[in-house]
Enzyme design. Structure first.
Site, short mmCIF file in Angstrom:
data_model
loop_
_atom_site.label_atom_id
_atom_site.label_comp_id
_atom_site.label_asym_id
_atom_site.label_seq_id
_atom_site.Cartn_x
_atom_site.Cartn_y
_atom_site.Cartn_z
N LYS A 150 0.83 -1.20 0.00
CA LYS A 150 0.00 0.00 0.00
C LYS A 150 0.87 1.26 0.00
O LYS A 150 0.60 2.21 -0.74
CB LYS A 150 -0.95 0.02 1.20
N ASP A 186 -7.23 1.91 1.30
CA ASP A 186 -7.35 2.00 2.76
C ASP A 186 -8.83 1.80 3.11
O ASP A 186 -9.63 1.41 2.26
CB ASP A 186 -6.82 3.35 3.26
#
Length: 229
Positions: free
Chosen positions: A133, A151
């Protein structure tokens, strides 16, 4: 002996017209969205993003303002020392472990990359404290590789707006589906649009539908959102 084929889940097709209208409105509202994390170069960006795990951008910016003023590169960060770094980021969750990772990352950047942050995914994710990420955020923000870091905000908004289907039950699966359905010319900005929409409008328990610019396109209108979080 009769064998049965494993069941396969056929993915629901996303209406291209819905995609077009959604992202045209996001683009009109915020033509050039950017991360809300403060940074001045690739090193401060990757550091800020790594520090932001399980923390708010506001809390990270508050800590990194003074920090980056005296240590905006790996050498200066190492010179600062781990104890001082922990002190300066103590307001951020998991600061002890994050400080250790930042220091370890700085050593690798100096020893293996001449003090520069490598701009490829494989090298980035090999750095301490940098996962997929974080790498996606860095590569996307630096305009190296279109990516959508998923997220909680992106995950929630993607499902609510019908951009992904119910089989997308992990961040990686959501990212994969989003990358497939969002046209290339919107990809580098889509990450920010979805995050900002989830952070300020399509919030978890009480979404602000009255100010939502895509309200009429939302398939969840009339749904009790408290059941979806």
């Amino acid at each position: 002996m009769k064998t049965t084929k494993p069941k396969t889940t056929k993915r629901r097709k996303v209406d291209p017209e819905l995609i077009r209208q959604l992202f045209e409105r996001f683009e009109q509202d915020k033509p050039e969205p950017k991360t809300e994390l403060n940074y001045s170069n690739a090193f401060t960006l990757v550091t800020a993003v790594a520090l932001s795990a399980q923390a708010t951008d506001v809390s990270v910016n508050k800590a990194t303002g003074p920090l980056f003023a005296i240590a905006d590169n790996p050498a200066d960060m190492l010179a600062l020392g781990e104890d001082k770094l922990m002190q300066m980021i103590s307001s951020i969750g998991l600061y002890r472990n994050k400080a250790k990772n930042v220091m370890a990352m700085c050593r690798i950047l100096i020893d293996q990359y001449g003090g520069q942050v490598p701009m490829n995914r494989e090298a980035l994710v090999s750095l301490p404290g940098v996962g997929n990420k974080t790498a996606s955020v860095v590569l996307n923000e630096m305009d190296i590789e279109p990516a959508i870091a998923v997220d909680t905000h992106v995950y929630r908004v993607s499902h609510r707006l019908g951009l992904v289907d119910t089989s997308a039950n992990t961040p990686d699966k959501v990212e994969k589906q989003l990358m497939q359905v969002i046209p290339k010319h919107w990809l580098t900005r889509a990450h920010h649009w979805l995050i900002l929409h989830g952070r300020y409008v399509c919030v978890a328990r009480k979404p602000k539908c009255d100010i939502c610019i895509v309200r009429d396109l939302c398939p969840k209108i009339g749904v009790d959102f408290t059941l979806l979080v």
